[in-house]
Design a protein around this motif. Sequence first.
Motif, mmCIF file in Angstrom:
data_model
loop_
_atom_site.group_PDB
_atom_site.id
_atom_site.type_symbol
_atom_site.label_atom_id
_atom_site.label_comp_id
_atom_site.label_asym_id
_atom_site.label_seq_id
_atom_site.Cartn_x
_atom_site.Cartn_y
_atom_site.Cartn_z
ATOM 1 N N LEU A 175 0.849 -1.185 0.000
ATOM 2 C CA LEU A 175 0.000 0.000 0.000
ATOM 3 C C LEU A 175 0.889 1.242 0.000
ATOM 4 N N ALA A 176 0.631 2.150 -0.939
ATOM 5 C CA ALA A 176 1.357 3.419 -1.008
ATOM 6 C C ALA A 176 0.477 4.516 -0.420
ATOM 7 N N LEU A 177 1.069 5.353 0.438
ATOM 8 C CA LEU A 177 0.271 6.370 1.108
ATOM 9 C C LEU A 177 1.107 7.589 1.484
ATOM 10 N N SER A 178 0.376 8.659 1.784
ATOM 11 C CA SER A 178 0.988 9.902 2.251
ATOM 12 C C SER A 178 0.230 10.358 3.498
ATOM 13 N N HIS A 186 -3.724 10.005 2.977
ATOM 14 C CA HIS A 186 -4.005 9.966 1.545
ATOM 15 C C HIS A 186 -3.460 8.650 0.978
ATOM 16 N N LEU A 187 -4.355 7.811 0.478
ATOM 17 C CA LEU A 187 -3.953 6.545 -0.128
ATOM 18 C C LEU A 187 -3.762 6.759 -1.630
ATOM 19 N N ALA A 188 -2.619 6.339 -2.142
ATOM 20 C CA ALA A 188 -2.318 6.558 -3.553
ATOM 21 C C ALA A 188 -3.114 5.611 -4.437
ATOM 22 N N ARG A 189 -3.651 6.154 -5.524
ATOM 23 C CA ARG A 189 -4.263 5.316 -6.549
ATOM 24 C C ARG A 189 -3.156 4.916 -7.525
ATOM 25 N N PRO A 190 -2.766 3.644 -7.546
ATOM 26 C CA PRO A 190 -1.583 3.236 -8.321
ATOM 27 C C PRO A 190 -1.620 3.627 -9.787
ATOM 28 N N SER A 191 -2.810 3.666 -10.399
ATOM 29 C CA SER A 191 -2.887 3.990 -11.821
ATOM 30 C C SER A 191 -2.496 5.429 -12.113
ATOM 31 N N ASP A 231 1.045 -5.670 3.985
ATOM 32 C CA ASP A 231 2.287 -6.271 4.468
ATOM 33 C C ASP A 231 3.454 -5.287 4.338
ATOM 34 N N ILE A 232 3.368 -4.426 3.322
ATOM 35 C CA ILE A 232 4.411 -3.425 3.056
ATOM 36 C C ILE A 232 3.715 -2.088 2.835
ATOM 37 N N VAL A 233 4.222 -1.041 3.463
ATOM 38 C CA VAL A 233 3.693 0.305 3.268
ATOM 39 C C VAL A 233 4.773 1.168 2.622
ATOM 40 N N LEU A 234 4.451 1.685 1.441
ATOM 41 C CA LEU A 234 5.301 2.683 0.794
ATOM 42 C C LEU A 234 4.855 4.036 1.323
ATOM 43 N N MET A 235 5.727 4.676 2.098
ATOM 44 C CA MET A 235 5.330 5.847 2.877
ATOM 45 C C MET A 235 6.013 7.110 2.360
ATOM 46 N N ASP A 236 5.195 8.083 2.009
ATOM 47 C CA ASP A 236 5.680 9.352 1.464
ATOM 48 C C ASP A 236 6.706 9.987 2.413
#
Length: 294
Positions: A175-178, A186-191, A231-236
Amino acid sequence: MEQSTPWEFSDDRGRLAVAGDRPLRIVTYIQAGATLWDHGIRPVGLFGSQHDGAAPDPAKGGELPLAEIPYLGSGGALHPDTLLEARPDLVVAVTYDGEQVYGLEPKTALELEAHVPVATVAVGPGRSLAEVRERFAALAGSLGQGEPLVRARELDAAEDTLRQATGGAVRPRVLALSPAGPERVHLARPSSWPDLRALTEHGVGLLQPAAGAGVNWSTVGWADTAAMDPDIVLMDVRTNAARPEQLRSDAHWRAIEARSRLLPWNPEAPCSRRAHTRFFTLVADTVREAAGDA
């Protein structure tokens, strides 16, 4: 007498930037400057966006020697005269919509272009990560510089490693988020993000926020985020995003932090082979570790 050939570059707003000679003094949006630095070009000045402050954001600066290059300001406080005082031959920025010069107020950009050529590279949803990278490479090449050939081989190897890491029986949830603070995120929309789309293309299991308002982000609470069970967070890691220590008053964030691997994510990272190799390698290593623990 031999005449010099004018320098030209067709930018991603469909405009032709023209100079009498190849530009040497280049002022850039900080992300663009960090990208050009990876190609061997040193900006003479940098500027930020409306999200930045009076000092440059180290996350956006990549490998730039920020202490050595003047930072000219950001957002609405940035006056065209301040940029022109750096005596640029060229201004380089990015565009998300193919029209606006990101980081500059429309009036500032208009006044600036009356005095100096401005070139933009599109980094928004309409471009793949490889396309963004190659457009910056084309701009750098027109300026007489480029990344060493070894960088292409390193990137190919990193992409292969990432595909191998994501090809196993266990596929970690990413999950990518800021973070905006302890109440919302803010959760990133991958597209909408070229780097996240590239991860998906290489097999990374990126989680999609629920449909709703917001093209790039879905703004929710931490309870909804924890329910996605990443399981993994991509964090701004940009300075306008909240830090983990600012979030620990929320129990749902504490639960995420306890069970998930946190990785730094920069939505405005340099767009170079060097930077993308580092990013893919980091994600591959973490996906492999998370899959091994499952």
